[in-house]
Design an enzyme around this catalytic site. Structure first.
Site, PDB file in Angstrom:
ATOM      1  N   ASN A  35      68.001 -60.374 -46.098  1.00  0.00           N
ATOM      2  CA  ASN A  35      68.670 -61.660 -45.831  1.00  0.00           C
ATOM      3  C   ASN A  35      67.654 -62.795 -45.909  1.00  0.00           C
ATOM      4  OD1 ASN A  35      70.832 -63.318 -45.214  1.00  0.00           O
ATOM      5  ND2 ASN A  35      70.487 -63.194 -43.005  1.00  0.00           N
ATOM      6  N   LEU A  59      62.766 -51.261 -41.369  1.00  0.00           N
ATOM      7  CA  LEU A  59      62.367 -50.713 -40.069  1.00  0.00           C
ATOM      8  C   LEU A  59      63.244 -49.546 -39.620  1.00  0.00           C
ATOM      9  CD1 LEU A  59      61.565 -54.092 -38.327  1.00  0.00           C
ATOM     10  CD2 LEU A  59      59.937 -52.216 -38.656  1.00  0.00           C
ATOM     11  N   SER A 125      70.864 -62.947 -27.739  1.00  0.00           N
ATOM     12  CA  SER A 125      71.847 -63.985 -28.075  1.00  0.00           C
ATOM     13  C   SER A 125      72.763 -64.269 -26.883  1.00  0.00           C
ATOM     14  CB  SER A 125      72.689 -63.515 -29.263  1.00  0.00           C
ATOM     15  OG  SER A 125      73.792 -64.365 -29.471  1.00  0.00           O
ATOM     16  N   TYR A 150      78.269 -56.771 -33.576  1.00  0.00           N
ATOM     17  CA  TYR A 150      76.990 -57.507 -33.561  1.00  0.00           C
ATOM     18  C   TYR A 150      76.590 -57.804 -32.118  1.00  0.00           C
ATOM     19  CZ  TYR A 150      73.996 -61.493 -33.119  1.00  0.00           C
ATOM     20  OH  TYR A 150      72.992 -62.335 -32.711  1.00  0.00           O
ATOM     21  N   LYS A 154      73.368 -56.321 -29.448  1.00  0.00           N
ATOM     22  CA  LYS A 154      72.425 -57.096 -28.621  1.00  0.00           C
ATOM     23  C   LYS A 154      72.455 -56.597 -27.172  1.00  0.00           C
ATOM     24  CE  LYS A 154      70.756 -59.809 -31.747  1.00  0.00           C
ATOM     25  NZ  LYS A 154      69.354 -59.620 -32.201  1.00  0.00           N
ATOM     26  N   ASN A 198      78.927 -68.697 -42.861  1.00  0.00           N
ATOM     27  CA  ASN A 198      79.840 -68.534 -41.725  1.00  0.00           C
ATOM     28  C   ASN A 198      79.597 -69.644 -40.707  1.00  0.00           C
ATOM     29  OD1 ASN A 198      81.141 -65.979 -42.347  1.00  0.00           O
ATOM     30  ND2 ASN A 198      79.102 -65.081 -42.108  1.00  0.00           N
ATOM     31  N   ARG A 231      79.628 -75.824 -28.400  1.00  0.00           N
ATOM     32  CA  ARG A 231      78.469 -74.936 -28.414  1.00  0.00           C
ATOM     33  C   ARG A 231      77.222 -75.703 -27.992  1.00  0.00           C
ATOM     34  NH1 ARG A 231      82.230 -72.212 -29.080  1.00  0.00           N
ATOM     35  NH2 ARG A 231      82.601 -70.467 -30.542  1.00  0.00           N
TER      36      ARG A 231
END
Ligand code: WQD
Length: 341
Positions: A35, A59, A125, A150, A154, A198, A231
């Site tokens: 990415n 990894l 996050s 996702y 986390k 996104n 946000r």
């Protein structure tokens, strides 16, 4: 002192490498370029004058990761960014997300343990809070059931770290990001677009550049001042600086416990329309947008209580929304000139 930055050619990773180098650290990057782009290592050098050491591998490859840590057993610390992070994509491809995000973490932690490297900073996050019951949200807020694979990776990652810290020499700091936006003021590094964005801000800048016809505003029937969702947007350079502070805290043994968690936000919430207005003000460009239905999975409003981070880390977000917008726009234009896409 040498610091490993996994995902170091990525958006937040590259900004953190710049700040680490500026603070006198030697940096080695691991990235699988899934990415990001290798040229970012050169862009980092364009900012700091120093090209970081850079190894390209995945990894999730246990042997390669073990070999890396054996070779670099003199690391003063590790900052672990490398992970997939698109919420929508994680819903469509949960196994890829659990494999990539969790196996990478496990291999890094094993490599650290086997080579007595003890200082670990983890990229977490605010997603772990879901829709908080109380705002602003502090580190004591309850963790809500994850709204996406996702977000779940986390949460699970933080639990893996907590369990590992309790029985090894590992010390860890988890940094829970709110919404990182903007770019380095040199416009040499920034958020690389991968397909249709996104996230809000890259979509705004691509709309302003004419690559997108208009911005879709996902819902204006929320219980907020203007109906659009809120946000806590934080400048990526402020976020990057917090990582340097966290690494120094560990190296100087200033931690109050073996596993610390910090919210990295500004403490101010902005709605989608606030951000659009700020972009228009910062650039003089009228943005084309349409109000649409809500986006499934979005929470209504979240912003951080940064008091603990400000006090304990001695760190505070300094850059305002106008600077975030201006830097995002400058990067959008520079990116196209630089990479010609
Ligand atoms: C922000 C607001 C959208 C796009 C996600 C992840 C989070 C973190 C940051 C990794 C929302 C609205 C957006 C658009 C819009 N990623 N929006 N039109 O969803 O808060 O957080 O990215 O760590 O984990 O969940 O960020 O930028 O997608 O959305 O109206 O085209 O902008 O509805 O209210 P989000 P976002």
């Amino acid at each position: 002192m040498k610091i490993l930055v996994t995902g170091g050619t990525g958006y937040i990773g590259s900004h953190t490498v710049v700040e680490l180098q500026r603070d006198g650290f030697e940096v080695v990057i691991i990235d699988n370029l899934s990415n990001s782009r290798a040229e970012i290592a050169d862009q980092i050098a364009a900012v700091t004058g120093v090209r970081p050491a850079f190894e390209v591998f995945d990894l999730t490859d246990r042997e390669k990761t073990a070999a890396f840590f054996k070779k670099h057993n003199d690391l003063a610390g590790v900052i672990h960014f490398a992970a997939s992070k698109a919420v929508g994509e994680s819903v469509e491809q949960p196994l890829m997300y659990y494999t990539n995000n969790l196996c990478s973490l496990l291999n890094v932690l094993e490599g650290m343990k086997n080579n007595e490297i003890t200082n670990f900073v983890f990229s977490s996050s605010c997603t772990v809070y879901g829709q908080p019951d109380v705002l602003p949200v502090s580190e004591e807020a309850p963790i809500k059931p994850a709204e996406s694979p996702y977000g779940n990776t986390k949460q699970i990652s933080e639990e893996i770290i907590r369990d590992t810290v309790s029985v090894t020499e590992l010390k860890a700091i988890a940094l829970r990001y709110f919404n990182p936006i903007g770019a380095h003021d040199s416009a040499e590094i920034g958020e690389l677009p991968q397909g249709v964005p996104n996230n809000l801000v890259p979509y705004i800048t691509q709309t302003a550049l004419g690559i997108r016809d208009y911005l879709r505003v996902w819902g204006n029937d929320y219980d907020t001042h203007d109906g659009t969702a809120i946000r806590d947007y934080i400048h990526v350079v402020d976020l990057a600086k917090a990582h340097v502070v966290a690494v120094q805290r560990m190296i100087e043994s200033k931690m109050k416990s073996d596993f610390e968690i910090f919210n990295l936000g500004t403490g101010t919430g902005y709605s989608v329309l606030d951000v659009i207005r700020a972009f228009e003000k910062a650039t003089g460009i009228k943005l084309n947008y349409k109000i649409m239905d809500r986006r499934p999975g979005d929470i209504e409003k979240v912003w951080a209580d940064p008091a603990f981070s400000n006090k304990e880390l001695g760190w505070k977000a300094e850059r305002g929304l106008d600077e975030m917008m201006a830097s995002a726009w400058k990067w959008e234009q520079a990116y196209r000139e630089k990479f010609g896409e």
